[in-house]
Motif scaffolding. Structure first.
Motif, PDB file in Angstrom:
ATOM      1  N   VAL A   1      -2.429   8.287  -0.525  1.00  0.00           N
ATOM      2  CA  VAL A   1      -2.714   6.646  -0.584  1.00  0.00           C
ATOM      3  C   VAL A   1      -1.855   7.053  -1.800  1.00  0.00           C
ATOM      4  CG1 VAL A   1      -4.225   4.612  -2.006  1.00  0.00           C
ATOM      5  CG2 VAL A   1      -5.402   6.437   0.217  1.00  0.00           C
ATOM      6  N   ILE A   2      -1.199   6.073  -1.956  1.00  0.00           N
ATOM      7  CA  ILE A   2       0.108   5.228  -2.801  1.00  0.00           C
ATOM      8  C   ILE A   2      -0.626   4.946  -3.538  1.00  0.00           C
ATOM      9  CG2 ILE A   2       1.991   4.707  -3.505  1.00  0.00           C
ATOM     10  CD1 ILE A   2       2.119   7.904  -2.168  1.00  0.00           C
ATOM     11  N   LEU A   3      -0.784   4.816  -5.317  1.00  0.00           N
ATOM     12  CA  LEU A   3      -1.371   4.010  -6.152  1.00  0.00           C
ATOM     13  C   LEU A   3      -0.016   3.692  -6.693  1.00  0.00           C
ATOM     14  CD1 LEU A   3      -5.342   5.537  -6.478  1.00  0.00           C
ATOM     15  CD2 LEU A   3      -4.385   3.758  -4.901  1.00  0.00           C
ATOM     16  N   GLN A   4       0.086   2.470  -7.713  1.00  0.00           N
ATOM     17  CA  GLN A   4       1.005   2.728  -8.727  1.00  0.00           C
ATOM     18  C   GLN A   4      -0.498   1.938  -9.950  1.00  0.00           C
ATOM     19  OE1 GLN A   4       3.848   2.487  -7.504  1.00  0.00           O
ATOM     20  NE2 GLN A   4       5.150   2.451  -9.685  1.00  0.00           N
ATOM     21  N   LYS A   5       0.158   2.579 -11.276  1.00  0.00           N
ATOM     22  CA  LYS A   5       0.161   1.982 -12.687  1.00  0.00           C
ATOM     23  C   LYS A   5       1.285   1.666 -13.295  1.00  0.00           C
ATOM     24  CE  LYS A   5      -3.046   2.906 -16.337  1.00  0.00           C
ATOM     25  NZ  LYS A   5      -4.009   3.962 -17.026  1.00  0.00           N
ATOM     26  N   GLY A   6       1.170  -0.208 -13.495  1.00  0.00           N
ATOM     27  CA  GLY A   6       3.195  -0.347 -14.176  1.00  0.00           C
ATOM     28  C   GLY A   6       3.683  -0.042 -12.888  1.00  0.00           C
ATOM     29  N   ASN A   7       4.356   1.209 -13.690  1.00  0.00           N
ATOM     30  CA  ASN A   7       5.962   1.785 -13.581  1.00  0.00           C
ATOM     31  C   ASN A   7       5.600   3.006 -12.751  1.00  0.00           C
ATOM     32  OD1 ASN A   7       7.588  -0.894 -13.899  1.00  0.00           O
ATOM     33  ND2 ASN A   7       8.217   0.340 -15.883  1.00  0.00           N
ATOM     34  N   GLN A   8       4.005   3.897 -13.019  1.00  0.00           N
ATOM     35  CA  GLN A   8       3.663   5.018 -12.845  1.00  0.00           C
ATOM     36  C   GLN A   8       3.354   4.953 -11.402  1.00  0.00           C
ATOM     37  OE1 GLN A   8       1.300   6.636 -15.369  1.00  0.00           O
ATOM     38  NE2 GLN A   8       1.095   8.494 -15.082  1.00  0.00           N
ATOM     39  N   THR A   9       3.456   6.080 -10.524  1.00  0.00           N
ATOM     40  CA  THR A   9       2.914   6.199  -9.142  1.00  0.00           C
ATOM     41  C   THR A   9       2.058   7.220  -9.372  1.00  0.00           C
ATOM     42  OG1 THR A   9       5.195   4.972  -8.489  1.00  0.00           O
ATOM     43  CG2 THR A   9       4.116   7.058  -6.824  1.00  0.00           C
ATOM     44  N   PHE A  10       1.280   7.271  -8.215  1.00  0.00           N
ATOM     45  CA  PHE A  10       0.366   8.335  -8.095  1.00  0.00           C
ATOM     46  C   PHE A  10       0.100   8.361  -6.563  1.00  0.00           C
ATOM     47  CE2 PHE A  10      -0.774   6.365 -12.707  1.00  0.00           C
ATOM     48  CZ  PHE A  10      -1.521   7.170 -12.975  1.00  0.00           C
ATOM     49  N   ILE A  11      -0.648  10.341  -6.083  1.00  0.00           N
ATOM     50  CA  ILE A  11      -0.559   9.744  -4.579  1.00  0.00           C
ATOM     51  C   ILE A  11      -1.818  10.609  -4.529  1.00  0.00           C
ATOM     52  CG2 ILE A  11       0.111  10.989  -2.659  1.00  0.00           C
ATOM     53  CD1 ILE A  11       3.132  11.638  -3.750  1.00  0.00           C
ATOM     54  N   LEU A  12      -3.131  10.008  -3.873  1.00  0.00           N
ATOM     55  CA  LEU A  12      -4.015  10.985  -3.561  1.00  0.00           C
ATOM     56  C   LEU A  12      -3.898  11.492  -2.191  1.00  0.00           C
ATOM     57  CD1 LEU A  12      -7.165  10.853  -3.863  1.00  0.00           C
ATOM     58  CD2 LEU A  12      -7.364   8.315  -3.652  1.00  0.00           C
ATOM     59  N   PHE A  13      -4.664  12.548  -1.945  1.00  0.00           N
ATOM     60  CA  PHE A  13      -4.100  12.664  -1.022  1.00  0.00           C
ATOM     61  C   PHE A  13      -5.462  13.557  -0.418  1.00  0.00           C
ATOM     62  CE2 PHE A  13      -4.483  17.179   0.916  1.00  0.00           C
ATOM     63  CZ  PHE A  13      -3.680  16.380   2.693  1.00  0.00           C
TER      64      PHE A  13
END
Length: 165
Positions: A71-83
């Motif tokens: 799941v690719i998550l976004q918080k403002g300009n920051q990207t997070f990848i949940l695997f």
């Protein structure tokens, strides 16, 4: 006179470098403490899902993309990848061992009877770090400035801790 100015500038440069090092060390200690606190806390209630996987999604984040295990998550300009690898037990250290770097700013594990958790952070360029937080077969990764490592890692552990499958 010139010698005094050179000496003053050299001392100023050394103090600046030492201050920068101290902030990295402070952020490292704060990161370990905040992630450990999140690891030991009651998991947040799940409010989002991806197939058979449910997890807590903070109101500050939105889902950009989903596939079977990510799941690719976004918080403002920051990207997070949940695997999520549902074939790995929560006590597994396999994903922890896969994260390889020459030198880690943070490399800490946390264990209880049912889970193996960790946080790792390493520098990829000037003032930019890769941070990964995980429990067993669940991990979350982002790129972040050194000053934001602790806050991001703590939030990531809250999400990782909440994952159910």
């Amino acid at each position: 006179m010139k010698r005094g100015k050179v000496l003053f500038l050299t001392l100023l440069l050394i103090v600046g470098l030492l201050t920068g090092c101290a902030s990295v060390e402070d952020e490292s200690k704060e990161t370990i403490s905040s992630v450990e606190t999140a690891f030991n806390a009651q998991p947040e209630k799940t409010n989002s899902e991806n197939g058979d996987v449910s997890f807590y999604l903070p109101s500050t984040m939105k889902i950009e993309k989903k596939d079977e295990n990510n799941v690719i998550l976004q918080k403002g300009n920051q990207t997070f990848i949940l695997f999520v690898n549902p074939n790995e037990e929560r006590t597994s250290d396999a994903l922890y061992k896969e994260i390889d770097a020459e030198k880690f700013m943070v490399d800490q594990t946390f264990k209880d009877k049912e889970r193996y958790g960790y946080v790792k952070a390493y520098k990829i360029e000037d003032k930019l770090y890769i941070v990964t937080v995980g429990i067993g077969g669940i991990k979350m990764t982002t790129e972040v400035k050194v000053s934001e490592i602790s806050e991001s890692a703590s939030e990531m552990m809250k999400i990782v801790s909440s994952v159910q499958y």
